[in-house]
Design an enzyme around this catalytic site. Structure first.
Site, PDB file in Angstrom:
ATOM      1  N   ASP A   1       8.389   3.839   1.554  1.00 17.71           N
ATOM      2  CA  ASP A   1       9.828   3.598   1.203  1.00 17.71           C
ATOM      3  C   ASP A   1       9.920   2.291   0.212  1.00 17.71           C
ATOM      4  O   ASP A   1      10.799   2.350  -0.654  1.00 17.71           O
ATOM      5  CB  ASP A   1      10.606   3.052   2.242  1.00 17.71           C
ATOM      6  CG  ASP A   1      11.416   4.369   3.025  1.00 17.71           C
ATOM      7  OD1 ASP A   1      11.103   5.389   2.480  1.00 17.71           O
ATOM      8  OD2 ASP A   1      12.388   4.092   3.765  1.00 17.71           O
TER       9      ASP A   1
ATOM     10  N   TYR B   1       3.490   5.752  16.374  1.00 14.70           N
ATOM     11  CA  TYR B   1       4.687   6.467  16.717  1.00 14.70           C
ATOM     12  C   TYR B   1       4.499   7.492  17.952  1.00 14.70           C
ATOM     13  O   TYR B   1       5.426   8.206  18.049  1.00 14.70           O
ATOM     14  CB  TYR B   1       5.111   7.141  15.331  1.00 14.70           C
ATOM     15  CG  TYR B   1       5.673   6.219  14.256  1.00 14.70           C
ATOM     16  CD1 TYR B   1       5.825   4.956  14.407  1.00 14.70           C
ATOM     17  CD2 TYR B   1       6.073   6.899  12.954  1.00 14.70           C
ATOM     18  CE1 TYR B   1       6.369   3.898  13.539  1.00 14.70           C
ATOM     19  CE2 TYR B   1       6.568   5.961  11.894  1.00 14.70           C
ATOM     20  CZ  TYR B   1       6.656   4.290  12.276  1.00 14.70           C
ATOM     21  OH  TYR B   1       7.323   3.634  11.382  1.00 14.70           O
TER      22      TYR B   1
ATOM     23  N   LYS C   1      -4.956  -3.085   8.576  1.00 16.30           N
ATOM     24  CA  LYS C   1      -4.921  -4.552   8.863  1.00 16.30           C
ATOM     25  C   LYS C   1      -6.297  -4.845   9.727  1.00 16.30           C
ATOM     26  O   LYS C   1      -6.236  -5.226  10.984  1.00 16.30           O
ATOM     27  CB  LYS C   1      -3.610  -4.523   9.627  1.00 16.30           C
ATOM     28  CG  LYS C   1      -3.233  -6.063  10.043  1.00 16.30           C
ATOM     29  CD  LYS C   1      -2.770  -6.733   9.025  1.00 16.30           C
ATOM     30  CE  LYS C   1      -2.389  -8.488   9.399  1.00 16.30           C
ATOM     31  NZ  LYS C   1      -2.125  -9.282   8.173  1.00 16.30           N
TER      32      LYS C   1
ATOM     33  N   ASP D   1       4.962   4.500   6.299  1.00 18.04           N
ATOM     34  CA  ASP D   1       6.340   4.858   6.547  1.00 18.04           C
ATOM     35  C   ASP D   1       6.940   3.507   5.586  1.00 18.04           C
ATOM     36  O   ASP D   1       7.785   3.988   4.892  1.00 18.04           O
ATOM     37  CB  ASP D   1       6.778   4.702   8.031  1.00 18.04           C
ATOM     38  CG  ASP D   1       8.346   5.056   8.247  1.00 18.04           C
ATOM     39  OD1 ASP D   1       8.920   5.474   7.363  1.00 18.04           O
ATOM     40  OD2 ASP D   1       8.769   4.832   9.231  1.00 18.04           O
TER      41      ASP D   1
ATOM     42  N   ASP E   1      -0.417  -6.269   4.372  1.00 19.37           N
ATOM     43  CA  ASP E   1       0.541  -7.406   3.502  1.00 19.37           C
ATOM     44  C   ASP E   1       0.123  -7.519   2.074  1.00 19.37           C
ATOM     45  O   ASP E   1       1.055  -7.533   1.388  1.00 19.37           O
ATOM     46  CB  ASP E   1       0.336  -8.659   4.565  1.00 19.37           C
ATOM     47  CG  ASP E   1      -1.184  -8.764   4.918  1.00 19.37           C
ATOM     48  OD1 ASP E   1      -1.810  -8.113   4.929  1.00 19.37           O
ATOM     49  OD2 ASP E   1      -1.375  -9.973   5.494  1.00 19.37           O
TER      50      ASP E   1
END
Ligand code: NAD
Length: 354
Positions: free
Chosen positions: A250, A140, A190, A246, A222
Site C-alpha cells: 500500500d 494472518y 525483520k 500488506d 523498517d
C-alpha cells in the site's frame, strides 16, 4: 483456446471489467490469442441472487479456468449483512479455494504522471518495481486468541509462523519474476528480532543458489519502508511475508499517484486471479467516469503470467502509456490542460493505440 473467467462483482466492477475485456479482444485480434470468456457472480451481486458472496459454481468455474479477471466487490448496500456473508468474503474464499499464495503488485510510474505522485519528481521518475507478497501464511493465518486473562490482565495474541516450503515457494516465484525483469531481488524481513524472519532469510539465501543470474540483497522492513520513500528507484523485485507485504504494497502504491492505475496478480497452484488494487468505488459507480486502467493493466499481467503472451501484454502497457502521453485523463488523474475522458472513451483510446 484459453478460458478466462470474468467476475465483474459490484459497484464500478462491471464498467472496468467490460473495458478490460474490450482491450483483451483487441489484442486477441492482433496476436491470435484465441481467448474465451465466461462470466460469473461474486460479492454483493452474488449475495442478492444466491444468498452467498461466493457461489460454488463461481469457484468451480475459476478452478477450471486458465485465468480469472476480477473487478471489485462491496458497497454500502450490504453494510448490514452478517459478517460471514459480506461481499468482501468472496475475495478470501477465492484466495483459499484457488490456493492463491502470492500477490504481485507492480508500481510503474509513467513519465507523463510523475507530477501526480506525492513524492518529488526526481525521486519517482523511472520507478518500476514489483512487490511479491506471500498471501496465505504468516500471522494472518496463524493461531490467535481474541482475549484471555494472564497475570490478572486481559491480553490477545496472533501467532506468526512460516514453514520452509512456504518460504521456498514464494521465493522461487520472486526469483523467476526478477529473472524476466532487471535481475534484482530484495528480500524484506525483520531478522534482527523475529525467529520467523531468520528462517525466512536462511531459506531465501538457500533458494538463491539456484538463481545465479539474479542479485539478492536483504533489508529489514523498517528500512525498506523508509527506502521506498527516499529512493524507490533502487528496487526491482521485493519479496516479503504476508503482514509486511500488506503494508509495504500500500505504501508503494501511493508512489504511482492514483489507485485507479494500479494492477495486481494473485498467483495460485490451480489458476491465478488478476484485479485492480482499488475497491468497488460505490461513490462513482454507474457514472461512466471510473478509471479502467488498473483493470486493463491487470489484464496485461494475466497475459504475461498465465498465458505467457508477453508481446500482447507489452502492447497493452504501451497503449496505456501512449494514451496518457497524448494527454488523456480520467477524472481521478485529471488536471487543467489535459483532455478529460470517461471509462468508455479511455477504452477506445487505448484500443486504438494497440
Ligand atoms: P475504493 O478503492 O473503492 O475507493 C476509494 C476512492 O478511490 C473512492 O473515492 C473512489 O471513487 C476512488 N476510486 C477507486 N477506484 C477508482 C477508479 N478505478 N477510478 C476512479 N476513482 C477510483 O475504496 P473504499 O471506498 O474504501 O471501498 C469501497 C468498497 O470496496 C467497500 O465495500 C470495500 O470493502 C470494497 N473493497 C473491495 C476491494 C476488492 O474488491 N478487492 C478492495 C478494496 C475495497
Amino acid at each position: 483456446m484459453s478460458k478466462i473467467v470474468v467476475i465483474p462483482g459490484d459497484g464500478i466492477g462491471k464498467e472496468i471489467t467490460d473495458s478490460a475485456v474490450e482491450v483483451l479482444k483487441t489484442v486477441d485480434k492482433k496476436f491470435n490469442l484465441n481467448l474465451e470468456y465466461e462470466y460469473h457472480d461474486a460479492g454483493g451481486t452474488a449475495y442478492d441472487k444466491f444468498g452467498v458472496p461466493l457461489p460454488d459454481e463461481t469457484l468451480e468455474a475459476c478452478k477450471k479456468a486458465d485465468a480469472v479477471l476480477f473487478g471489485a466487490v462491496g458497497g454500502n448496500k450490504w453494510d448490514n449483512v452478517k459478517a460471514e456473508l459480506r461481499p468482501e468474503r468472496a475475495i478470501l474464499g477465492l484466495r483459499k479455494g484457488l490456493g492463491l499464495y502470492a500477490n504481485l503488485r507492480p508500481v510503474k510510474v509513467v513519465d507523463s504522471l510523475v507530477g501526480n505522485s506525492p513524492l518529488k519528481p526526481e525521486l519517482v521518475k523511472g520507478v518500476d518495481l514489483v512487490i511479491v507478497r506471500e498471501l496465505v501464511g504468516g500471522i494472518y493465518f496463524g493461531d490467535r486468541c481474541e482475549s484471555e486473562i494472564k497475570d490478572g490482565s486481559e491480553r490477545a495474541w496472533d501467532l506468526e509462523n512460516y514453514s520452509v516450503p512456504e518460504v521456498e515457494r514464494i521465493t522461487k516465484l520472486a526469483f523467476e519474476t526478477a529473472k524476466i525483469r532487471r535481475g534484482k531481488l530484495t528480500s524484506v524481513d525483520k531478522a534482527n528480532v523475529l525467529a520467523t524472519s531468520r528462517l525466512w532469510r536462511r531459506t531465501v539465501t538457500k533458494v538463491a543458489e539456484n538463481f545465479t543470474g539474479v542479485e539478492l540483497n536483504h533489508l529489514y522492513v523498517d528500512n525498506c519502508a523508509m527506502q521506498l520513500c527516499v529512493n524507490p528507484k533502487q528496487f526491482d523485485v521485493i519479496v516479503t511475508g504476508n503482514l509486511f507485504g500488506d503494508i509495504l504494497s500500500d505504501e508503494a502504491a501511493v508512489i504511482g499517484g492514483s489507485i485507479g492505475l494500479m494492477p495486481s496478480a494473485s498467483i495460485g497452484e490451480l489458476t491465478s486471479l488478476y484485479e485492480p488494487i482499488h475497491g468497488s468505488a460505490p461513490d462513482i459507480a454507474g457514472q461512466g467516469i471510473a478509471n479502467p486502467m488498473g483493470t486493463i493493466l491487470s489484464a496485461a499481467m494475466l497475459l504475461r503470467y498465465s498465458l505467457k503472451a508477453e508481446e500482447a501484454a507489452k502492447a497493452i502497457e504501451a497503449a496505456i502509456d501512449k494514451t496518457l502521453a497524448d494527454g488523456f485523463r480520467t477524472a481521478d488523474i485529471y488536471s487543467d490542460g489535459f483532455k478529460k475522458i470517461g471509462t468508455e472513451q479511455a477504452t477506445k483510446e487505448i484500443c486504438s493505440r494497440i
